[in-house]
Design an enzyme around this catalytic site. Structure first.
Site, PDB file in Angstrom:
ATOM      1  CB  CYS A  65      30.824  23.242  23.068  1.00 38.57           C
ATOM      2  SG  CYS A  65      29.616  22.609  24.336  1.00 38.57           S
TER       3      CYS A  65
ATOM      4  CG  HIS B  60      32.109  18.896  29.151  1.00 38.80           C
ATOM      5  ND1 HIS B  60      32.035  18.870  27.568  1.00 38.80           N
ATOM      6  CD2 HIS B  60      32.943  18.397  29.411  1.00 38.80           C
ATOM      7  CE1 HIS B  60      33.244  18.449  27.454  1.00 38.80           C
ATOM      8  NE2 HIS B  60      33.966  17.972  28.570  1.00 38.80           N
TER       9      HIS B  60
END
Ligand code: ARG
Length: 261
Positions: free
Chosen positions: A254, A160
């Site tokens: 996150c 990511h």
């Protein structure tokens, strides 16, 4: 944020996840509460999503949507195990003054998008290569009305954008160059000549998976070298232990979906 009440590692969709090593649920919850309290103590309002059984990755709230200027570009998860998380986030935004757009293309919210309000009048940085479909970058630009800079991730450990790059304030970033394709590295060098450069050790310690309010930079306790780097650039690092969340392949960033009304 969403508490890790149902957090486990029962499937592996990134190289950090090892289904043979059990997580400590009590410790995960304790560490999460400390992160939430840290943000509150710094003066930030924290909204909490109800965790749902059967969605063990829901603690990684950053992946559920991406908001800019009161507009929300919804998520569409790549893997079926996480697909149902998107609706929980959509419901949250439905309860507030947001304009929500349902996405056509696969994208994992703030996992692969970040926003720099002070760069070039407001610039979105976006990652692709592992999760988010590059078509979602163009879709986000249409929905949000801000330029989207596409960057290609090439190392599966940094799947990511938020594992490889972070906004330190309105216009400054930090990133690990080797996580990006040579062309994307060149683009980043051109647009951000003053970026704080991280190394592999910083990235592996999830030192780029940070949340910054422009002054305080919240990092996990393993990222000590990264803490020194941001301090040298005038920021105040704040360290929070998040060993359990790392087992799912995530850390501070996150766990936090930033709201940009
Ligand atoms: N286990 C989750 C996944 O692989 C971790 C997500 C981490 N979130 C993030 N914003 N990088 O999807």
């Amino acid at each position: 944020m969403c508490p890790p009440e149902h957090f486990t590692v029962e499937y592996a969709i990134n190289p950090w996840m090892d289904t043979t090593v059990p997580v400590d649920p009590a410790l995960a919850l304790k560490q999460w509460h400390l992160l939430r309290d840290t943000l509150s103590d710094l003066g930030h309002a924290v909204h909490v999503l109800d965790p749902r059984p059967g969605l063990p990755d829901m603690v990684y709230a950053a992946n559920g949507a991406f908001s800019v200027d009161g507009k929300v570009y919804g998520a569409r998860f790549k893997f079926p195990q996480r697909a149902a998380e998107a609706a929980a986030h959509q419901l949250f935004y439905a309860g507030g003054p947001w304009t929500y757009a349902d996405p056509e293309h696969v994208n994992e919210g703030e996992g692969d998008f970040t926003y720099l309000p002070g760069a070039y009048g407001g610039l979105i940085l976006a990652g692709h290569g592992f999760r988010t479909d590059p078509a979602a970058h163009a879709e986000a630009q249409e929905v949000l009305g801000r330029p989207v800079l596409s960057l290609k991730l090439v190392d599966p450990a940094f799947y990511h954008l938020d594992t490889a790059l972070a906004a330190l304030d309105d216009r400054h970033i930090t990133y690990y160059p080797e996580a990006f394709s040579p062309a994307s590295q060149r683009v980043l060098r051109q647009l951000f000549p003053d970026a704080v450069i991280a190394d592999r050790h910083d990235a592996e310690a999830f030192g780029l998976n940070l949340v910054s309010d422009g002054h305080h930079v919240i990092l996990n306790t393993e990222a000590t070298a990264m803490a020194d780097k941001v301090r040298a650039h005038g920021y105040t690092p704040v360290l929070v232990e998040l060993t359990e969340l790392k087992r799912g392949g995530g850390s501070v960033k996150c766990a936090v979906a930033e709201l940009r009304p």
